[in-house]
Design an enzyme around this catalytic site. Structure first.
Site, PDB file in Angstrom:
ATOM      1  N   LEU A  73     -37.917  26.223  40.387  1.00  0.00           N
ATOM      2  CA  LEU A  73     -37.704  24.782  40.272  1.00  0.00           C
ATOM      3  C   LEU A  73     -36.385  24.414  40.950  1.00  0.00           C
ATOM      4  CD1 LEU A  73     -38.814  24.380  36.587  1.00  0.00           C
ATOM      5  CD2 LEU A  73     -39.948  23.420  38.589  1.00  0.00           C
ATOM      6  N   LYS A  78     -32.025  28.599  44.477  1.00  0.00           N
ATOM      7  CA  LYS A  78     -32.835  29.200  45.539  1.00  0.00           C
ATOM      8  C   LYS A  78     -32.109  29.128  46.872  1.00  0.00           C
ATOM      9  CE  LYS A  78     -36.399  26.522  45.299  1.00  0.00           C
ATOM     10  NZ  LYS A  78     -35.911  25.635  44.251  1.00  0.00           N
ATOM     11  N   THR A  79     -31.535  27.956  47.166  1.00  0.00           N
ATOM     12  CA  THR A  79     -30.867  27.821  48.450  1.00  0.00           C
ATOM     13  C   THR A  79     -29.673  28.753  48.527  1.00  0.00           C
ATOM     14  OG1 THR A  79     -31.534  25.525  48.462  1.00  0.00           O
ATOM     15  CG2 THR A  79     -29.886  26.177  50.063  1.00  0.00           C
ATOM     16  N   ASP A 158     -37.555  28.850  52.175  1.00  0.00           N
ATOM     17  CA  ASP A 158     -36.950  28.323  50.956  1.00  0.00           C
ATOM     18  C   ASP A 158     -37.714  27.089  50.478  1.00  0.00           C
ATOM     19  OD1 ASP A 158     -33.702  26.743  50.363  1.00  0.00           O
ATOM     20  OD2 ASP A 158     -35.258  27.414  48.978  1.00  0.00           O
ATOM     21  N   ARG A 223     -35.807  13.778  35.918  1.00  0.00           N
ATOM     22  CA  ARG A 223     -36.576  13.434  37.116  1.00  0.00           C
ATOM     23  C   ARG A 223     -37.307  14.641  37.662  1.00  0.00           C
ATOM     24  NH1 ARG A 223     -32.869  11.086  41.431  1.00  0.00           N
ATOM     25  NH2 ARG A 223     -34.402  12.141  42.722  1.00  0.00           N
ATOM     26  N   TYR A 409     -12.821  48.157  64.272  1.00  0.00           N
ATOM     27  CA  TYR A 409     -13.198  47.136  63.291  1.00  0.00           C
ATOM     28  C   TYR A 409     -14.577  47.411  62.728  1.00  0.00           C
ATOM     29  CZ  TYR A 409      -9.195  44.131  63.775  1.00  0.00           C
ATOM     30  OH  TYR A 409      -7.932  43.638  63.713  1.00  0.00           O
ATOM     31  N   SER A 437      -5.950  43.169  59.219  1.00  0.00           N
ATOM     32  CA  SER A 437      -7.241  43.664  59.727  1.00  0.00           C
ATOM     33  C   SER A 437      -8.326  43.549  58.664  1.00  0.00           C
ATOM     34  CB  SER A 437      -7.114  45.112  60.207  1.00  0.00           C
ATOM     35  OG  SER A 437      -6.544  45.910  59.195  1.00  0.00           O
TER      36      SER A 437
END
Lengths: 492, 479
Positions: A73, A78-79, A158, A223, A409, A437
């Site tokens: 829901l 979720k996002t 999504d 809502r 790196y 770094s």
């Protein structure tokens, strides 16, 4: 909702439609490292920061094409899960992109309009069903294009996906295109979590301007209840799914045994939670003697006063932010506690000493020690004289190049994977005091920087970098430390 | 000293992993695999099997020893559990242990609460791993395995042993309480990971362990390992490169299908190679489904790529010496170390754990790492192991250990093995023989060696000499 509209315009600008109606993605390269690059399409040729090896097909681990479908829901995170997961997978070199159905819906309806009230109902009117199909088509089309024509490996879809029947259909359809599906459900029944989510993400829209925040939260929840009355939690044993309950308190993994990637995804999700928190980066103070890698110097006097100023600046800033937040109608809950991470190098520990005295928890992490410079621990001039070929190679690819006996790196990024996962785990606000770094790699992860940008990121000592998670991306801000110059010295 | 950017320095957290489940659910197998995986990653891990403590007092118990009504049996079993827990706590404190695994059924809530209390009182994290299985076939397989190899049933008639074991399980079933205490950190593996339930995980190391456990299964299978055939660079004694096979290497490629068929039979197996020419050429004649993995490519020798050991010694004498001093951590300039390879191999190892019958054709350094993982070889020894050319190694992981068999295709090849602190001239040497079979080792189905292999390479026929070589010369190998 204003923010979503902006995202739509940015998002759609990625495509130009050629004459035969096949969208041609226009790759936007953002070289501005102060903006989160997570929603850019991945550039083909570049290796990702922690990618272990590259393959001709561009896909890794023989895992094939995967669609991750969120279920849940609204206001269940979720996002957040989609964006965080894309960030992690991209970091590993897996070509990932998230497709938010909400964006397509808002784009189709246009700004200010909403879908008909029976849009989400199971027995909706034919017009609503047709509308749904149109929007779905567009989103699916882009998703297939990404996976089939752009060498994408993971597409994150999504959307709410409320019914079992719908999910089964989806899985079958993807299978026809040779795409494996993993469903990720964010199931929340703890009302506090729902409220907190609604508060932080949903009520900042223009719809709720001027409302009392508590009323706004209740209205939104009501809502949503009316809009999506019918929701079936996942229980389809034949499908692959991961059900996260109450923001990671418990996770049920069903069936996801078809490859290396699904397990890696579960591994990441075990470390994720949907509570947002701030991350701050600060350099350690200057130490006595040279900043030698082997010598573990203590802070000099200048470094001492720097750490005092750092502590004050940070606490001031947090206080001010909280007051601003309350003034704008946010809750007047206590500030989240602050944890400090340092490496085991003494100067970082000392820099955090003032905060420790004030009662903040400080944790030392051995893997956060700086990049080992190897034989290149000398001035630039000296390197150019002693190791001219290495110097040239380094200029060509500073991210991957290793000086003799040193680390690159890339090594640092791989070495710091546990830190990155712990970063996701941490629920308190976090201050990281470390060598430049290390900060570069961590910032690079949170802001999805490319490998060409990471080695040149700047962290002068007169700034604290703050990273704020927002609903779709992370935002970076620089907080000045008053009375300090870039080397950390006092400026009256 | 090379920088220790190791996994072992993650936290100073010390975790007690507690296995839970009825007998014959694969708990010991899972426990041993976790130990092996963590040690491979340089984390100090050890398994404490309560059964072996119990065996010290009661070596051959019958099923009614395990009946909870049996007071004396209960007391002895409780004593064994306490002894195991005490040893584990002592190991944490005095030997710097990081992850201790308590391997027992621990199937009641009260037992689990007791263990949790003991560990928490000393400040150690506790995580429960439950293996729940109601697949009859899997359970039967496990019972068959256990009754032939468990110390409890040595010398007994297999039928009697099986029946007794099933009775023992029934006694446990009477009091079994699956984990559902919401405040505990646990992972529940149902029917070997067809469903996994994870609850309240609290730190990174726990998630790493769970991640690994989710890849495991207990269906019996084997792993075949082989190097590529002799390559042109091998003949010249050169490192690295992407050379093709020498003529003798080609014969190995031709002999391989026969060699493999003799061991595998009619099953279908998955075949993995690296992306380098020599491994691909070696598997040319094999018809199994193939996958190429970049992660299986040979260790990158950086600036030393294409040089012989002698040339390296001349050109980079310090490096040459430094490598011998600490071969696991030493990194070639512009190249990799064994430690880097181990990190690179992680997806492969996970996939191998997840999969069933697999054959991997790859390179010397890679094979050393893979072999070290399955056979629990410590890091200071693994880079020095001898993995000869033209040999197929078959590993069969079992509950109480891993079995190893080697199949030599008697096609001579150079030895690419260099002992510590030497710079043996590698090119042109004749095959260094693998240790001859130890007295008492079984040799099933010996096939005669074709002597004119050397003169007519294209007529070389597949020969397989089965030698059961243990690490210490005996048949069953440490797991």
């Amino acid at each position: 909702m204003a923010q979503a509209a902006v995202d739509w315009f940015d998002f759609h600008a990625d495509y130009e439609y050629s004459t035969d109606d096949v969208p041609v993605p226009r790759l936007r390269r953002r070289s501005n490292v102060n903006i989160d690059a997570i929603h850019d399409f991945p550039v083909d040729c570049e290796m990702a920061p922690a990618q272990l090896y590259s393959t001709e097909s561009g896909r890794l681990f023989h895992s094939g094409k995967i669609a991750i479908v969120t279920v849940g829901l609204p206001a269940r995170g979720k996002t957040h899960v989609s964006v965080a997961l894309s960030r992690y997978l991209r970091w590993l070199g897996v070509k990932t992109h998230a497709f938010h159905l909400g964006d397509y819906r808002r784009a189709h309806m246009g700004p200010g309009n909403d879908v008909p009230h029976d849009y989400f109902f199971v027995n909706a009117s034919p017009a609503s069903v047709k509308l749904r199909q149109t929007i779905l088509q567009k989103c699916r089309f882009d998703l297939y294009h990404f996976l089939n024509h752009e060498m994408g490996q993971v597409a994150i879809y999504d959307a709410v996906n409320p019914t079992a029947e719908g999910r089964r259909q989806l899985s079958k359809e993807f299978l026809k295109h040779e795409i494996q599906t993993i469903f990720i459900e964010s199931y929340v029944d703890d009302p506090k979590i729902i409220e907190q989510n609604v508060r932080s993400v949903k009520i900042s829209s223009p719809d709720y301007q001027g409302w009392n925040p508590n009323d706004a939260v209740q209205d939104y929840i009501r809502r949503m209840g009316a809009k999506i009355p019918h929701f079936e939690t996942m229980d389809e044993r034949e499908l692959n799914y991961i059900k996260m309950s109450n923001a990671g308190e418990s996770i049920i993994v069903n069936n996801c045994r078809f490859g290396y990637l699904p397990n890696r995804i579960v591994f990441y999700l075990m470390n994720l939670h949907i509570k947002s928190r701030q991350t701050y980066f600060a350099r350690s103070g200057v130490s006595t003697g040279e900043d030698s890698y082997k010598a573990d110097g203590l802070l000099c006097d200048e470094g001492e006063s720097y750490s005092q100023r750092l502590c004050n600046a940070l606490l001031e800033h947090r206080k001010k932010e909280r007051e601003e937040f309350i003034r704008q109608g946010g809750s007047d809950e206590e500030l989240k506690p602050l944890t400090v991470w340092t490496s085991t190098r003494r100067r970082t520990v000392q820099t955090a000493a003032h905060l420790q005295e004030r009662g903040f928890k400080v944790k030392q992490r051995p893997q956060m020690s700086q990049l080992n410079p190897g034989n290149s621990e000398m001035t630039e001039e000296e390197i150019k004289t002693h190791y001219p070929t290495d110097w040239d190679k380094h200029q060509l690819d500073p991210y991957h190049h290793r000086f003799p006996r040193g680390e690159s790196y890339h090594d640092l990024a791989v070495r710091m994977e546990p830190i990155i996962l712990e970063l996701e785990r941490e629920k308190n606000d976090l201050l990281i005091v470390a060598h430049e770094s290390v900060l570069r790699v961590l910032y690079g992860y949170l802001m999805a920087c490319s490998t060409s940008d990471i080695p040149s990121l700047e962290f002068p000592r007169n700034e604290i970098v703050e990273i704020l998670p927002e609903s779709y991306n992370n935002k970076a801000k620089r907080i000045p430390i008053p009375h300090t110059d870039t080397k950390g010295a006092y400026v009256p | 000293m090379a920088s220790n950017f190791g996994f072992e320095q993650i936290e100073d957290s010390q975790i007690c992993v507690v296995m839970v489940g009825l007998p014959a659910r694969g708990k010991s197998l899972i426990a041993q695999k976790i130990v092996r995986y963590l040690k491979w990653l340089s984390v100090n891990a050890k398994s404490f099997n309560v059964g072996s403590y119990r065996r010290a007092d009661t070596p051959h118990p019958t099923a009614d020893f395990f009946d909870t009504e049996n007071v004396e049996g209960e007391r002895l079993r409780r004593a064994a559990a306490e002894a195991a827990v005490n040893d584990m706590l002592r190991w944490f404190e005095h030997e710097g242990g990081h992850v201790g695994i308590l391997d027992a059924t621990n199937s009641t809530r009260s037992r689990r609460a007791w263990i949790e209390e003991r560990c928490k009182s000393k400040g150690y994290d506790v995580m429960f791993v439950e293996s729940k299985c109601d697949d009859e076939e899997l359970i039967m397989n496990n019972i068959l395995e256990v009754k032939t190899t468990s110390p409890d049933y040595i010398g007994q008639d297999p039928e009697v042993a099986a029946r007794d074991f099933r009775d023992r399980i029934r006694n446990y079933e009477k009091v079994y309480e699956t984990i559902d205490e919401p405040h505990l950190t646990y992972v529940k593996l149902i029917n070997v990971s067809s469903q996994v339930i994870i609850n309240q995980v609290s730190n990174y190391l726990q998630t790493r362990i769970i991640y690994f456990t989710m890849n495991l299964h207990i269906t019996p299978r084997s792993i075949w390992l082989s190097r590529h055939g002799e390559s042109e660079f091998n003949v010249l004694g050169k490192l690295g490169g992407d050379a093709g096979l020498s003529p003798r290497g080609m014969s190995y490629a031709e002999a391989l299908p026969g060699l493999v068929k003799a061991s595998v039979g009619v099953k279908d197996i998955t075949l993995w190679t690296s992306t380098m020419k020599r491994t691909i050429q070696t598997t040319k004649h094999l018809t199994y489904p193939k996958k190429q993995w970049k992660a299986l490519d040979e260790l990158d020798a950086g600036v030393c790529d294409g040089l012989t050991y002698e040339e390296i010694e001349k050109k980079y004498p310090e490096d040459f010496r430094a490598r011998d001093d600490d071969k696991y951590n030493y990194r070639y300039q512009g190249g990799e170390s064994y430690r880097d390879v181990v990190i690179r191999l992680e997806p492969i190892i996970m996939e191998m754990e997840r999969g069933s019958d697999i054959m991997v054709v790859t390179h010397q350094a890679i094979l050393r790492c893979i072999y070290a993982y399955f056979m629990n070889v410590p890091q200071d020894q693994s880079p020095w192991m001898e993995i000869p050319l033209h040999t197929v190694i078959k590993l069969t992981p079992r509950a109480y250990g891993t079995q190893e068999e080697r199949f030599r295709a008697n096609i001579p090849a150079v030895s690419t093995f260099r002992a510590k602190y030497t710079s043996a001239n590698m090119g042109g040497e004749t095959a260094k023989r693998v240790k001859p079979p130890v007295a008492g080792a079984q040799a099933n189905g010996v096939i005669t060696i074709n002597d004119d292999v050397e003169t007519a390479p294209q007529k070389a026929r597949a020969v397989s000499v089965v030698e059961s070589l243990g690490l210490n010369g005996d048949k069953t190998v440490v797991g």
